[in-house]
Design an enzyme around this catalytic site. Structure first.
Site, PDB file in Angstrom:
ATOM      1  N   CYS A 173      78.526  40.652  74.646  1.00 17.92           N
ATOM      2  CA  CYS A 173      77.588  41.131  73.626  1.00 17.92           C
ATOM      3  C   CYS A 173      76.948  42.450  74.034  1.00 17.92           C
ATOM      4  O   CYS A 173      76.849  42.767  75.201  1.00 17.92           O
ATOM      5  CB  CYS A 173      76.448  40.148  73.467  1.00 17.92           C
ATOM      6  SG  CYS A 173      76.924  38.595  72.809  1.00 17.92           S
ATOM      7  N   ASP A 208      67.075  33.744  74.431  1.00 18.91           N
ATOM      8  CA  ASP A 208      68.067  33.391  73.409  1.00 18.91           C
ATOM      9  C   ASP A 208      67.436  32.786  72.149  1.00 18.91           C
ATOM     10  O   ASP A 208      68.131  32.561  71.166  1.00 18.91           O
ATOM     11  CB  ASP A 208      69.103  32.418  73.994  1.00 18.91           C
ATOM     12  CG  ASP A 208      69.996  33.106  75.027  1.00 18.91           C
ATOM     13  OD1 ASP A 208      70.164  34.335  74.944  1.00 18.91           O
ATOM     14  OD2 ASP A 208      70.516  32.409  75.925  1.00 18.91           O
TER      15      ASP A 208
HETATM   16  N1  EPU Z   1      66.752  39.708  84.446  1.00 17.96           N
HETATM   17  C1  EPU Z   1      65.540  40.160  84.815  1.00 17.96           C
HETATM   18  N2  EPU Z   1      64.732  39.334  85.528  1.00 17.96           N
HETATM   19  C2  EPU Z   1      65.113  38.100  85.878  1.00 17.96           C
HETATM   20  C3  EPU Z   1      66.381  37.620  85.509  1.00 17.96           C
HETATM   21  C4  EPU Z   1      67.176  38.463  84.767  1.00 17.96           C
HETATM   22  O1  EPU Z   1      65.169  41.264  84.501  1.00 17.96           O
HETATM   23  O2  EPU Z   1      64.358  37.405  86.536  1.00 17.96           O
HETATM   24  C5  EPU Z   1      67.599  40.579  83.684  1.00 17.96           C
HETATM   25  C6  EPU Z   1      68.857  40.910  84.413  1.00 17.96           C
HETATM   26  O3  EPU Z   1      68.737  42.101  85.148  1.00 17.96           O
HETATM   27  C7  EPU Z   1      69.839  41.080  83.299  1.00 17.96           C
HETATM   28  C8  EPU Z   1      69.298  40.203  82.207  1.00 17.96           C
HETATM   29  O4  EPU Z   1      67.982  39.899  82.530  1.00 17.96           O
HETATM   30  O5  EPU Z   1      69.865  42.391  82.860  1.00 17.96           O
HETATM   31  C9  EPU Z   1      70.116  38.978  82.006  1.00 17.96           C
HETATM   32  O6  EPU Z   1      69.922  38.019  82.970  1.00 17.96           O
HETATM   33  P1  EPU Z   1      71.000  37.014  83.472  1.00 17.96           P
HETATM   34  O7  EPU Z   1      71.775  37.603  84.574  1.00 17.96           O
HETATM   35  O8  EPU Z   1      70.253  35.752  83.716  1.00 17.96           O
HETATM   36  O9  EPU Z   1      71.972  36.831  82.210  1.00 17.96           O
HETATM   37  P2  EPU Z   1      73.426  36.248  82.236  1.00 17.96           P
HETATM   38  O10 EPU Z   1      73.556  35.281  83.346  1.00 17.96           O
HETATM   39  O11 EPU Z   1      74.381  37.341  82.129  1.00 17.96           O
HETATM   40  C10 EPU Z   1      72.907  34.143  80.711  1.00 17.96           C
HETATM   41  C11 EPU Z   1      73.364  33.604  79.393  1.00 17.96           C
HETATM   42  C12 EPU Z   1      72.875  34.503  78.287  1.00 17.96           C
HETATM   43  C13 EPU Z   1      71.350  34.535  78.345  1.00 17.96           C
HETATM   44  C14 EPU Z   1      70.891  34.988  79.736  1.00 17.96           C
HETATM   45  C15 EPU Z   1      69.398  34.917  79.925  1.00 17.96           C
HETATM   46  C16 EPU Z   1      75.367  32.389  79.838  1.00 17.96           C
HETATM   47  C17 EPU Z   1      76.847  32.307  79.760  1.00 17.96           C
HETATM   48  N3  EPU Z   1      74.799  33.495  79.382  1.00 17.96           N
HETATM   49  O12 EPU Z   1      73.464  35.435  80.839  1.00 17.96           O
HETATM   50  O13 EPU Z   1      73.286  33.929  77.069  1.00 17.96           O
HETATM   51  O14 EPU Z   1      70.832  35.401  77.367  1.00 17.96           O
HETATM   52  O15 EPU Z   1      71.487  34.172  80.724  1.00 17.96           O
HETATM   53  O16 EPU Z   1      68.937  33.600  79.786  1.00 17.96           O
HETATM   54  O17 EPU Z   1      74.732  31.434  80.284  1.00 17.96           O
HETATM   55  C18 EPU Z   1      73.925  33.911  74.792  1.00 17.96           C
HETATM   56  O18 EPU Z   1      74.192  32.718  74.933  1.00 17.96           O
HETATM   57  O19 EPU Z   1      73.889  34.459  73.670  1.00 17.96           O
HETATM   58  C19 EPU Z   1      73.659  34.715  75.989  1.00 17.96           C
HETATM   59  C20 EPU Z   1      73.734  36.025  75.994  1.00 17.96           C
END
Ligand code: EPU
Length: 419
Positions: free
Chosen positions: A118, A306
């Site tokens: 996304c 989300d």
């Molecule tokens: N971030 C922070 N502070 C934090 C944690 C994260 O700034 O304490 C920032 C990170 O730098 C990053 C962003 O937030 O830019 C996303 O964080 P994260 O790495 O946790 O995201 P992800 O693991 O890539 C998962 C979900 C997403 C959801 C995010 C946040 C899955 C497969 N994906 O992504 O889900 O938005 O966590 O909860 O579990 C969706 O389902 O539509 C989706 C995008």
């Protein structure tokens, strides 16, 4: 990517009952973690959505056998090929990054193109590499592809560089088969992270501290096959709750885990939504008066990013000025430009903060879905709008929600899917 659209006739009160599907964000890491055993894994309550088809496709590419009947998935990873997973396979799904841990543990090497997904903001993979290096991985190169290898995975005590969801999941999937004990601090603890841990424990892993930000993992030599039911999707549950509230309807939403949504319920009460919680269901009732609030997203158990777009759709109907603070992603307020076409006058202060003043009489318009959750947000606004709304790019909605149009229609919405 298909080019279907939704034609939504707004103003229908939702009534009846509807069942929540299995969680996408739990199913994705759990399917990837099935590569950690050469025995058969049987998963039930798997949502039948585009993202699951994409990840299944990658399993087939690796020579892993799967059978999926739309609910139950049987996975046998007796052989897992050590192949480079190319751009074309990973470009549709950012969660392809979840193969790093399992492939490293299984094959001692992983080569993966940079994942797509996304458009919701910059998402670096540093947190993943940091955690895997702590556990004994070596980065061979990180320019065109992600290439990691290891001689031996070794348990380690470290703090995640941030509480990233999928990076925590990669760390867990690597640590369960590493030699010795790991202690992972600042671990993400979202319900889907907990579900992954429970699944791994059912395969013989030894993970303690599930649900907290400090996980203790005793590495084991081998994991065995299992049968496991994917937890229900708290993000879909929240979306269906808002759909009911925004139309002033009365709906029983079944098969939920209320504990996954503590702050969500708090925020709903603050807004003035009336609902009754049961053990595994919620009844949403018509509310008289909705009030503006301050909404700030953060890692679990705070308010989930989300559900930010869906909740803001509700806030367009609340009296006063709500303040929205999206702390995780810099692209997750973009749907407000779509809602503007429906008559909302949002004040977008910067990529993270906005003000929304209500109640706004939303009018049908031609709008687009910009990511999975933004898609749900604009769909909810369309349910409350006067007249017809045409939503394009609904591929995003189909990626994350199992037949959301059919489910909403079953409780009285009028959503037509057209090509
Ligand atoms: N971030 C922070 N502070 C934090 C944690 C994260 O700034 O304490 C920032 C990170 O730098 C990053 C962003 O937030 O830019 C996303 O964080 P994260 O790495 O946790 O995201 P992800 O693991 O890539 C998962 C979900 C997403 C959801 C995010 C946040 C899955 C497969 N994906 O992504 O889900 O938005 O966590 O909860 O579990 C969706 O389902 O539509 C989706 C995008």
């Amino acid at each position: 990517m298909h080019s279907h659209r939704f034609l939504v006739t707004g103003g229908q009160k939702l009534e009846g009952q509807v069942r929540v599907s299995g969680s996408k964000n739990a199913a994705l890491p759990i399917i990837a973690a099935s590569l950690l055993t050469d025995e058969t894994v049987t998963l039930t309550n798997v949502p039948d959505i585009a993202d699951i088809a994409t990840i299944e496709h990658i399993l087939h590419f690796l020579g892993v056998k799967t059978e999926f009947d739309g609910k139950k998935m049987v996975i046998n990873a007796q052989a897992v090929a050590n192949l480079e997973i190319e751009h074309e396979l990973v470009s549709k799904l950012r969660a392809s990054i979840l193969f790093l841990g399992p492939l490293l543990a299984r094959n001692k090497e992983v080569r993966l193109a940079f994942p797509g997904g996304c458009v919701i903001g910059k998402r670096p993979i540093d947190a993943h590499l940091f955690a895997l290096k702590e556990l004994g991985a070596e980065v061979v190169e990180d320019h065109d592809i992600i290439h990691l290898r290891t001689d031996k995975l070794i348990g380690s005590k470290f703090t995640m560089s941030e509480a990233s969801v999928t990076a925590t999941e990669n760390a867990i999937m690597t640590a369960v088969l590493a030699e010795g004990e790991s202690v992972i601090r600042l671990a993400a603890s979202e319900p889907h992270v907990q579900d992954l841990c429970n699944f791994l424990n059912s395969m013989g892993a030894k993970i303690d501290g599930i649900g907290t930000h400090k996980l203790k993992i005793k590495g084991v030599k081998k994991l065995h096959g299992t049968e496991y039911r994917i937890t229900s999707d708290y993000l879909e549950a929240g979306t269906l709750v808002i759909a009911t509230a925004i139309t002033g309807g009365t709906v029983d939403i079944l098969d939920i885990n209320p504990n996954h949504l503590d702050i969500f319920w708090q925020k709903l009460r603050e807004v003035g939504v009336i609902f009754e919680l049961g053990e595994d269901m919620v009844r949403v009732l018509p509310s008289k008066h909705l009030k503006a609030i301050r909404l700030q997203t953060a890692v679990f158990p705070s308010f989930p990013t989300d559900l930010q777009a869906p909740f803001t759709a509700l806030l367009t109907q609340a009296e006063g000025t709500s303040f929205i603070f999206e702390t995780l992603f810099d692209g997750r307020l973009n749907y407000l430009y779509e809602l503007e076409k429906m008559g909302l006058k949002p004040k977008i202060l910067n990529p993270y903060q906005a003000e929304v003043t209500g109640p706004t009489e939303l009018m049908g318009a031609n709008i687009a879905s910009c990511d999975i959750r933004a898609g749900a947000g604009v769909l909810l606004a369309a349910l409350a709008a006067e007249g017809q709304t045409e939503i394009s790019n609904i591929y995003y909605i189909d990626r994350g929600y199992e037949e959301l149009d059919k489910k909403l229609n079953s409780i009285g919405a009028k959503i037509e899917r057209v090509k």
